[in-house]
Motif scaffolding. Structure first.
Motif, mmCIF file in Angstrom:
data_model
loop_
_atom_site.group_PDB
_atom_site.id
_atom_site.type_symbol
_atom_site.label_atom_id
_atom_site.label_comp_id
_atom_site.label_asym_id
_atom_site.label_seq_id
_atom_site.Cartn_x
_atom_site.Cartn_y
_atom_site.Cartn_z
ATOM 1 N N TRP A 4 0.819 -1.201 0.000
ATOM 2 C CA TRP A 4 0.000 0.000 0.000
ATOM 3 C C TRP A 4 0.853 1.252 0.000
ATOM 4 C CZ3 TRP A 4 -5.059 0.300 -0.854
ATOM 5 C CH2 TRP A 4 -5.797 -0.879 -0.716
ATOM 6 N N LYS A 8 0.776 4.163 -3.127
ATOM 7 C CA LYS A 8 0.445 5.574 -2.999
ATOM 8 C C LYS A 8 1.388 6.449 -3.815
ATOM 9 C CE LYS A 8 -1.662 5.236 1.593
ATOM 10 N NZ LYS A 8 -1.556 5.626 3.014
ATOM 11 N N THR A 13 -4.226 7.383 -6.126
ATOM 12 C CA THR A 13 -5.660 7.179 -6.041
ATOM 13 C C THR A 13 -6.392 8.478 -5.759
ATOM 14 O OG1 THR A 13 -5.420 6.617 -3.698
ATOM 15 C CG2 THR A 13 -5.440 4.807 -5.272
ATOM 16 N N THR A 58 -5.414 -4.876 -6.151
ATOM 17 C CA THR A 58 -5.431 -3.704 -5.281
ATOM 18 C C THR A 58 -5.883 -2.459 -6.040
ATOM 19 O OG1 THR A 58 -3.632 -4.635 -3.955
ATOM 20 C CG2 THR A 58 -4.029 -2.277 -3.753
ATOM 21 N N ILE A 59 -5.383 -2.283 -7.247
ATOM 22 C CA ILE A 59 -5.742 -1.109 -8.044
ATOM 23 C C ILE A 59 -7.224 -1.133 -8.408
ATOM 24 C CG2 ILE A 59 -5.405 0.028 -10.271
ATOM 25 C CD1 ILE A 59 -2.466 -0.820 -10.106
ATOM 26 N N SER A 62 -9.320 -0.503 -5.294
ATOM 27 C CA SER A 62 -9.122 0.856 -4.815
ATOM 28 C C SER A 62 -9.884 1.850 -5.677
ATOM 29 C CB SER A 62 -7.623 1.196 -4.804
ATOM 30 O OG SER A 62 -7.414 2.547 -4.453
ATOM 31 N N GLN A 63 -9.789 1.696 -6.983
ATOM 32 C CA GLN A 63 -10.472 2.603 -7.895
ATOM 33 C C GLN A 63 -11.997 2.438 -7.819
ATOM 34 O OE1 GLN A 63 -8.254 4.912 -8.380
ATOM 35 N NE2 GLN A 63 -8.700 5.087 -10.556
ATOM 36 N N ASP A 65 -13.747 1.241 -5.220
ATOM 37 C CA ASP A 65 -14.189 1.766 -3.921
ATOM 38 C C ASP A 65 -14.216 3.294 -3.933
ATOM 39 O OD1 ASP A 65 -14.600 -0.709 -2.779
ATOM 40 O OD2 ASP A 65 -12.616 -0.815 -1.850
ATOM 41 N N ASN A 66 -13.233 3.901 -4.590
ATOM 42 C CA ASN A 66 -13.193 5.355 -4.700
ATOM 43 C C ASN A 66 -14.394 5.877 -5.495
ATOM 44 O OD1 ASN A 66 -12.040 7.912 -4.294
ATOM 45 N ND2 ASN A 66 -10.978 7.840 -6.262
ATOM 46 N N TRP A 69 -17.288 5.567 -3.158
ATOM 47 C CA TRP A 69 -17.191 6.543 -2.072
ATOM 48 C C TRP A 69 -17.642 7.927 -2.528
ATOM 49 C CZ3 TRP A 69 -13.872 10.853 -1.456
ATOM 50 C CH2 TRP A 69 -13.868 11.409 -0.174
#
Length: 368
Positions: A4, A8, A13, A58-59, A62-63, A65-66, A69
């Motif tokens: 992680w 970053k 992200t 992970t990417i 993450s994308q 979920d973003n 969100w």
């Protein structure tokens, strides 16, 4: 976690996934696979040294979920009620009064805009998460702002998800034929399943969908438990261990006829399945694909036209996962009802036997 921390810095992200417009076209994040070096067997360097999630997994999450969100999902699919439908086959039902297969129409202009390279005709760019393509370097790399490659897949979040992490995988090639399974693009989709390296991740393809008539695309999402078809018993109809790494099986005691292709050889798996799909396309036979087991297993569901609805089942319905729009339908869902939905579209008798023989012949010919 080191993964992680590195992420970053190498993949921001906090950067909005809205496309950046320029005279040369749109720009977004780009993930490139590591070079294959002529090795047919599946291989990846994308895993963290600690054995945690892969970089691509992970990417993607993450994308997505973003995207969720920021409030772009039409609903929280993780809050939808689920149940295992009694009867022995463990079909899964989801209660979701906001989902509809026709919600795909919302993406018609989205897909068309990429085909015509006219980004200003698109209603919204919030759903664009990243692009994925084959790379030439030894290890995967991520470019935070790059033009979509001509030979890659555009990853678009589905604002009307069937399950967590629901995305579209859309070829960026501007001359992609409708519903025609391109071998190279199918290879990319299969490799994505492998690189994600998450047993919950499944990739789907429906050749006969009628809601987006001018664009070939894959879909993918995460399922917490195996789909019912993945737990169904199978019998081997072709064992290529002596000549290749392809095994062809037939599902047993499952209401929808299906063939299963298994291999750790990516090139062989893609070649065999795509060649079979070409034959089905030439014969105007609708079919659905389910890519599972980290890309090493492909389920093929040939279908005949449903005379009642005129529409084939979706790939996740073929796998045994059904979405119900009303509480009454959800409460009354039964194995008997599902069997009645599957029976009219299942390829039966001599037609399925002919397909089995064709699959075995193609697997045998391509292994020579």
């Amino acid at each position: 976690m080191l993964l992680w921390i590195n992420l970053k810095f190498s993949f921001r992200t906090d950067v909005s996934p809205k496309l950046l417009f320029a005279s040369s076209g749109v720009k977004t994040h780009l993930y490139r696979f590591g070079a294959e070096h002529g090795n047919d067997n599946l291989k990846s360097f994308a895993y963290s040294e600690q054995g945690g999630p892969s970089l691509l997994d992970t990417i993607l999450l993450s994308q997505w979920d973003n995207f969720a969100w920021r409030g772009h999902l039409d609903y929280d699919v993780t809050a939808c009620q689920l149940k295992v439908i009694g009867g022995g086959r463990n079909f899964v039902g989801q209660l979701n009064n906001k989902w509809s297969s026709f919600s795909l129409k919302e993406y018609g202009k989205f897909f068309e805009a990429f085909r015509c390279l006219k980004p200003n005709s698109m209603k919204s760019f919030e759903g664009l998460l990243l692009c994925i393509a084959q790379g030439e370097k030894d290890r995967p790399e991520v470019a935070p702002s790059a033009s979509p490659p001509k030979d890659g897949l555009i990853v678009i979040a589905n604002a009307y998800p069937v399950e967590y992490g629901h995305i579209f995988l859309v070829p960026s090639a501007i001359n992609q034929l409708s519903f025609y399974l391109d071998k190279k693009i199918f290879g990319l989709a299969t490799k994505i399943a492998f690189e994600v390296n998450n047993a919950a991740f499944r990739v789907f393809f429906d050749s006969g969908t009628s809601v987006v008539s001018d664009r070939m695309f894959f879909q993918a999402c995460y399922f917490a438990s195996p789909l019912p078809v993945e737990s169904a018993p199978t019998v081997t109809v072709y064992d290529g261990n002596t000549r290749s790494d392809i095994i062809v099986s037939e599902t047993v005691d499952y209401p929808l006829k299906a063939l299963v292709f298994t291999s750790n050889n990516l090139k062989a798996l893609v070649n065999v399945v795509s060649e079979i799909c070409f034959s089905l396309h030439d014969n105007n036979t609708a079919y659905s694909l389910l890519i599972s087991n980290n890309g090493t297993k492909v389920f093929l569901f040939p279908q005949v036209k449903n005379l009642v609805t005129g529409c084939p089942l979706s790939a996740w319905e073929c796998g045994g996962y059904f979405v119900y729009n009303t509480k009454i339908e959800f409460d009354n869902a039964s194995e008997t009802e599902i069997l009645k939905r599957m029976a009219p579209v299942s390829l039966q008798g001599g037609s399925f036997e002919d397909l089995k023989h064709l699959c075995c012949a193609i697997a045998n010919d391509l292994s020579m």
